[in-house]
Write an enzyme that holds these catalytic residues in place. Structure first.
Site, PDB file in Angstrom:
ATOM      1  N   ARG A  79      12.063  -9.449   4.098  1.00 28.76           N
ATOM      2  CA  ARG A  79      12.453  -8.166   4.360  1.00 28.76           C
ATOM      3  C   ARG A  79      13.811  -8.261   5.190  1.00 28.76           C
ATOM      4  O   ARG A  79      13.792  -8.825   6.207  1.00 28.76           O
ATOM      5  CB  ARG A  79      11.514  -7.113   5.032  1.00 28.76           C
ATOM      6  CG  ARG A  79      10.476  -6.807   3.954  1.00 28.76           C
ATOM      7  CD  ARG A  79       9.577  -5.916   4.850  1.00 28.76           C
ATOM      8  NE  ARG A  79       8.433  -5.611   4.038  1.00 28.76           N
ATOM      9  CZ  ARG A  79       7.635  -4.734   4.396  1.00 28.76           C
ATOM     10  NH1 ARG A  79       7.372  -4.477   5.708  1.00 28.76           N
ATOM     11  NH2 ARG A  79       6.499  -4.301   3.612  1.00 28.76           N
TER      12      ARG A  79
ATOM     13  N   ARG B 196      -9.402   1.541   9.903  1.00 26.10           N
ATOM     14  CA  ARG B 196      -8.895   0.151  10.041  1.00 26.10           C
ATOM     15  C   ARG B 196     -10.047  -0.697  10.624  1.00 26.10           C
ATOM     16  O   ARG B 196     -10.085  -2.044  10.336  1.00 26.10           O
ATOM     17  CB  ARG B 196      -8.088   0.126  11.162  1.00 26.10           C
ATOM     18  CG  ARG B 196      -6.489   0.538  10.923  1.00 26.10           C
ATOM     19  CD  ARG B 196      -5.693   0.372  12.061  1.00 26.10           C
ATOM     20  NE  ARG B 196      -4.308   0.754  11.762  1.00 26.10           N
ATOM     21  CZ  ARG B 196      -3.364   0.101  11.145  1.00 26.10           C
ATOM     22  NH1 ARG B 196      -3.409  -0.652  10.655  1.00 26.10           N
ATOM     23  NH2 ARG B 196      -2.118   1.169  10.988  1.00 26.10           N
TER      24      ARG B 196
ATOM     25  N   ARG C 224      13.503  -7.221  11.013  1.00 23.33           N
ATOM     26  CA  ARG C 224      12.838  -6.655  12.406  1.00 23.33           C
ATOM     27  C   ARG C 224      11.769  -7.669  12.951  1.00 23.33           C
ATOM     28  O   ARG C 224      11.428  -8.385  12.080  1.00 23.33           O
ATOM     29  CB  ARG C 224      11.926  -5.420  11.772  1.00 23.33           C
ATOM     30  CG  ARG C 224      12.773  -4.261  10.924  1.00 23.33           C
ATOM     31  CD  ARG C 224      12.029  -3.231  10.605  1.00 23.33           C
ATOM     32  NE  ARG C 224      10.832  -3.835   9.795  1.00 23.33           N
ATOM     33  CZ  ARG C 224       9.663  -3.071   9.628  1.00 23.33           C
ATOM     34  NH1 ARG C 224       9.594  -1.750   9.896  1.00 23.33           N
ATOM     35  NH2 ARG C 224       8.693  -3.433   9.097  1.00 23.33           N
TER      36      ARG C 224
ATOM     37  N   ARG D 258      -0.386 -10.303  12.631  1.00 20.37           N
ATOM     38  CA  ARG D 258      -0.875  -9.054  11.966  1.00 20.37           C
ATOM     39  C   ARG D 258      -1.789  -9.341  10.975  1.00 20.37           C
ATOM     40  O   ARG D 258      -2.694  -8.914  10.954  1.00 20.37           O
ATOM     41  CB  ARG D 258       0.309  -8.443  11.413  1.00 20.37           C
ATOM     42  CG  ARG D 258       1.310  -7.871  12.385  1.00 20.37           C
ATOM     43  CD  ARG D 258       2.527  -6.993  11.866  1.00 20.37           C
ATOM     44  NE  ARG D 258       2.046  -5.944  11.163  1.00 20.37           N
ATOM     45  CZ  ARG D 258       2.959  -5.155  10.308  1.00 20.37           C
ATOM     46  NH1 ARG D 258       4.078  -5.886   9.849  1.00 20.37           N
ATOM     47  NH2 ARG D 258       2.591  -3.994   9.717  1.00 20.37           N
TER      48      ARG D 258
ATOM     49  N   LYS E 280       0.930  -1.270   0.088  1.00 20.67           N
ATOM     50  CA  LYS E 280      -0.028   0.046   0.149  1.00 20.67           C
ATOM     51  C   LYS E 280       0.869   1.062   0.169  1.00 20.67           C
ATOM     52  O   LYS E 280       0.702   2.359  -0.718  1.00 20.67           O
ATOM     53  CB  LYS E 280      -0.982  -0.020   1.130  1.00 20.67           C
ATOM     54  CG  LYS E 280      -1.964  -1.066   1.216  1.00 20.67           C
ATOM     55  CD  LYS E 280      -2.791  -0.713   2.601  1.00 20.67           C
ATOM     56  CE  LYS E 280      -2.491  -0.894   3.936  1.00 20.67           C
ATOM     57  NZ  LYS E 280      -1.576  -2.017   4.238  1.00 20.67           N
TER      58      LYS E 280
END
Length: 211
Positions: A123, A88, A156, A167, A13
């Site tokens: 990542r 959200r 991370r 999540r 996004k």
């Protein structure tokens, strides 16, 4: 154009928001960024948010909505904006409607959970300068070393597979129902996220050109 961006964490996004923002000359309103700005500027709503953050609590909807309202009243939003990270939940979307802010479209970037986990667990971030890499899509010249500053690349906590799955679970329960909410209003646009950013961009801009 007044646009809401939807999609799971890691769907891309933020990247697409930057491209849309540049093409249409409208600002991207990222909830995290404007809360930080409100805190820094000491606005009325920023001070309210600070009280919650300092005590380790989540900033409640009415304060977040107040901060959004302050931001959307600024001059650069007069010709439109992109909301990224808000709403959200359905109550937040209803609050937005109650503020008489007419959204033109809700653009949902569709990426499977399996692909999201693959993207996010690959990542890597430089612990020194913050530059981002990916073990598959954006490899550094030397494994584990930042091209820009020579710092060590780390994963991370947010990108660890277990965290990503948590999540995603929250997204499916709290945020995904917004697709039905905007579909009922005739405002939902679904775009299938592609492996290459530019391929997703082509689909996104084609969809927006039809609004």
């Amino acid at each position: 154009m007044k646009l809401v961006l939807l999609g799971a964490p890691g769907a891309g996004k933020g990247t697409q928001a930057e491209i849309i923002s540049e093409k249409y000359s409208i600002p991207t309103i990222s909830t995290g960024n404007i809360i930080r700005a409100a805190l820094k500027n000491g606005t009325e709503m920023g001070l309210k948010a600070k009280a919650y953050i300092d005590s380790g609590r989540l900033v409640p909807d009415d304060v977040v909505i107040g901060i959004i309202k302050e931001r959307l009243a600024q001059d650069d939003c007069q010709n439109g904006f992109i909301l990224d990270g808000f709403p959200r939940t359905i109550p937040q979307a209803e609050a937005l409607d109650n503020m008489n802010i007419a959204i033109d479209a809700a653009l949902s970037i569709e990426v499977s959970d399996r692909e999201i986990v693959k993207r996010m667990s690959g990542r890597r971030v430089c612990e020194k300068c913050g530059a981002s890499y990916h073990t598959e899509f954006k490899k550094p010249k030397s494994t584990g070393v930042c091209d820009a500053c020579g710092g060590t690349l780390v994963i991370r906590k947010d990108d660890e597979p277990d965290t990503v799955l948590d999540r995603l679970d929250i997204y499916h329960k709290q945020t995904e129902p917004l697709k039905s909410y905007y579909k009922e209003q005739g405002k939902l646009i679904n775009v299938e996220g592609q492996n290459k950013v530019e391929d997703t961009t082509t689909r996104v801009l084609a969809a927006l050109s039809e609004i």
